[in-house]
Design an enzyme around this catalytic site. Structure first.
Site, PDB file in Angstrom:
ATOM      1  N   LYS A 118       0.863  -1.180   0.000  1.00  0.00           N
ATOM      2  CA  LYS A 118       0.000   0.000   0.000  1.00  0.00           C
ATOM      3  C   LYS A 118       0.897   1.226   0.000  1.00  0.00           C
ATOM      4  O   LYS A 118       1.968   1.224   0.613  1.00  0.00           O
ATOM      5  CB  LYS A 118      -0.904   0.038   1.242  1.00  0.00           C
ATOM      6  CG  LYS A 118      -1.724   1.323   1.354  1.00  0.00           C
ATOM      7  CD  LYS A 118      -2.444   1.450   2.684  1.00  0.00           C
ATOM      8  CE  LYS A 118      -3.156   2.796   2.780  1.00  0.00           C
ATOM      9  NZ  LYS A 118      -3.863   2.971   4.067  1.00  0.00           N
ATOM     10  N   GLU A 145      -7.918  12.353  12.761  1.00  0.00           N
ATOM     11  CA  GLU A 145      -7.139  11.161  13.112  1.00  0.00           C
ATOM     12  C   GLU A 145      -6.239  11.375  14.321  1.00  0.00           C
ATOM     13  O   GLU A 145      -5.300  12.171  14.279  1.00  0.00           O
ATOM     14  CB  GLU A 145      -6.296  10.731  11.909  1.00  0.00           C
ATOM     15  CG  GLU A 145      -5.635   9.384  12.095  1.00  0.00           C
ATOM     16  CD  GLU A 145      -5.015   8.864  10.810  1.00  0.00           C
ATOM     17  OE1 GLU A 145      -4.162   7.978  10.898  1.00  0.00           O
ATOM     18  OE2 GLU A 145      -5.390   9.346   9.722  1.00  0.00           O
TER      19      GLU A 145
END
Length: 457
Positions: free
Chosen positions: A219, A269
Site C-alpha cells: 500500500k 485522526e
C-alpha cells in the site's frame, strides 16, 4: 460565546498577574530551570476569538476532537526546536521530558514534527524545522464548561528574574481584551493550482499500482498539494475560525510563527493519547463521501462497511498499530468490529486500540514506532516512504506528521492531515489517498477533493 471582560475585570486580572510575578517568583530560584504557572478563572471568553485579537506574532491553537478542551496561546515562555534532519527524535523528546521535570501538570509543550525528517525542507517549511515545540506565554483555555487564563514563566538561575518579570508584565499589558468585530467578509479566491495536476496524478497512481503488482509495496499513500491564492491576505487563525464552523468532530490546530506564516488543520485522526501508562490509538482509513440526503448517506455507509478495497486499506493501518503496541505495551485491546466515523464531508472506517505501556516506553519511542502509520505512508513503511519521496513533487513538511502536546504526565498527538500551510496570500492545502489494488486515479482525486472541501468552500 464572546469576550465580555470589562475594564475593571482587566485591571483586576493585571493586579493578579503582578502579584504572581513579584510575590510568587522567588529571588533565588535554586538550581536548574523550572516552570511556574499562574491561572485565574474567566467568564464567557472564547479562546479562538481571544486569539484573533492578539498581535503577538507567535500563536498556538489546539482543540480536542471531542470539544472538551480548547487552548489559545500567545507568545512563548519556552521553545525547544530541532533543525538537524539526522537528529534522533527519541533524543529530542528526552529533552522535552527533562524540561518538564517538576513542571505543573498543566504546563504543556505544543508542536509538531516533519513527516519525513530526513528530507530537506523546502523554503516555505524551513522556519518550522524538523521539530518545534513551545510552551505558550499566555493561554486562554476552555476545559469542560469553564474558561481560564494562564501565564507560564520559566525560572532560569542564569537570568535576572526581575528583568524577565518586567518583560512578561509588558507582554501582558499588550494583550487585547476588546470585543471581536463582526465576522469579516471571506477573502476572494483568485487562483488555484494543483501539484501534481490531473495528468501527473494519474501517472503517479498508475505507477503506485504497478509497484503494488510488482510486490515492492502493498500500500502507498499519495498526497496532493493544492495552492489557493486569495485577496486580501489573511492570517492562519482567520482561516481556522471559518473551518471550525464547518465540522465539530475533528482536532483543530494552528502553529503560527509570524503574522503571515502558519500551519493549520482540521484532522479526524488521533495518532495516540497517553494518560500516565495508559495509551489509546485508532485506525482511521477507508473513505466514502457524505450523502446529500439521509438515504444517499446510508448508501455510502453500507458501501464502506462492505468494501473489500476499503477494508483491506483499513486493515493495513490497524495491523501496523497493533504491531507497534505489542512492542510498547504489556496488554493490548482492540475493537472487535468495524465502525464508521462520520465527519462533515466524508466518513471513514474506524477501529480503536488501547494498551498499558511497559516501563520505559516514553513518548519518543512511541512516536518512532507509530509514525508514520500506513494511513499516511504505506506498507511496508520504509519502502513506501522511498516511493513517496520519488513520486511526490513537493515537500510534505509537517503535513501528515505528528502534531499535539506533551506534559509531565500525559500527551496527545494527532496526524496532521486535512491541513494547510498559510504563506502570505496563499494557502497550500494537503490531503492524500491510500492506493491499494482496486484504486483508480479519478476516484482517488475526488476523494481528496472531498477531504479538502471545508477549506475551499
Amino acid at each position: 460565546m464572546g469576550i465580555t471582560l470589562e475594564k475593571q475585570s482587566i485591571e483586576a486580572l493585571q493586579e493578579k498577574v503582578e502579584r504572581f510575578l513579584w510575590d510568587k517568583i522567588p529571588e533565588n530560584p535554586g538550581e536548574g530551570k523550572r516552570f511556574i504557572r499562574f491561572t485565574v478563572p474567566l467568564e464567557r471568553l472564547d479562546p479562538l476569538e481571544w486569539l484573533l485579537r492578539q498581535e503577538n506574532p507567535r500563536k498556538i491553537y489546539w482543540r480536542s476532537r471531542e470539544s472538551t478542551f480548547a487552548m489559545a496561546g500567545a507568545g512563548e515562555a519556552d521553545c525547544i526546536a530541532e533543525e538537524n534532519p539526522l537528529a534522533d527524535i527519541t533524543g529530542f523528546f528526552n529533552r522535552l521530558g527533562r524540561a518538564l521535570l517538576n513542571a505543573p501538570p498543566e504546563v504543556r509543550y505544543y508542536g509538531g514534527i516533519r513527516f519525513n525528517p530526513a528530507r530537506s525542507a523546502d523554503p516555505a517549511w524551513e522556519p518550522f524545522g524538523v521539530a518545534r515545540f513551545a510552551v505558550p506565554r499566555f493561554e486562554c483555555y476552555a476545559a469542560g464548561k469553564k474558561t481560564w487564563f494562564a501565564c507560564n514563566f520559566l525560572l532560569d538561575p542564569a537570568e535576572n528574574w526581575r528583568s524577565r518579570a518586567e518583560s512578561v508584565l509588558k507582554e501582558f499589558k499588550e494583550l487585547n481584551w476588546e470585543g471581536l468585530p463582526a465576522f469579516p467578509e471571506a477573502p476572494a479566491l483568485l487562483s488555484r493550482s494543483d501539484l501534481p495536476a490531473r495528468e501527473g496524478w494519474r501517472k503517479n497512481v498508475l505507477t503506485a499500482l504497478a509497484l503494488i503488482e510488482q510486490r515492492r509495496v502493498e500500500k502507498i499513500v499519495l498526497a496532493r498539494q493544492s495552492t489557493l491564492r486569495f485577496s486580501p491576505p489573511f492570517a492562519g487563525v482567520d482561516m481556522l475560525r471559518r473551518l471550525q464552523m464547518a465540522d465539530q468532530r475533528v482536532f483543530y490546530f494552528c502553529f503560527q510563527l509570524s503574522p503571515r506564516r502558519a500551519f493549520i488543520g482540521a484532522t479526524p485522526e488521533r495518532l495516540y493519547r497517553r494518560d500516565g501508562r495508559e495509551i489509546f490509538s485508532e485506525a482511521v482509513a477507508g473513505t466514502r463521501p457524505r450523502g446529500n440526503s439521509r438515504g444517499v448517506d446510508q448508501k455510502y455507509y453500507r458501501e464502506l462497511l462492505h468494501s473489500e478495497k476499503d477494508i483491506r486499506e483499513h486493515r493495513f493501518v490497524l495491523d501496523s498499530i497493533l504491531a507497534s503496541f505489542r512492542q510498547l505495551c504489556r496488554t493490548v485491546e482492540a475493537s472487535e468490529t468495524l465502525s464508521v466515523l462520520k465527519l462533515a464531508n466524508v466518513q471513514h472506517l474506524y477501529s480503536r486500540v488501547r494498551g498499558i505501556l511497559e516501563p520505559g516506553a516514553d513518548d519518543g519511542r512511541i512516536l518512532s514506532l507509530l509514525h508514520p502509520t500506513p494511513a499516511v505512508g504505506g506498507f511496508p513503511k520504509s519502502a513506501a516512504l522511498r516511493e513517496i519521496d520519488a513520486l511526490e513533487p513537493f515537500d510534505r513538511g509537517w503535513y501528515a506528521g505528528p502534531v499535539g502536546w506533551i506534559s509531565a504526565g500525559a500527551a496527545e498527538f494527532a496526524v496532521a492531515i486535512r491541513s494547510g500551510l498559510v504563506e502570505d496570500e496563499r494557502i497550500h492545502l494537503f490531503a492524500g489517498a491510500g492506493i491499494v489494488p482496486g484504486s483508480s486515479p479519478e476516484k482517488e482525486w475526488q476523494e481528496i477533493e472531498s477531504k479538502i472541501g471545508n477549506f475551499v468552500k
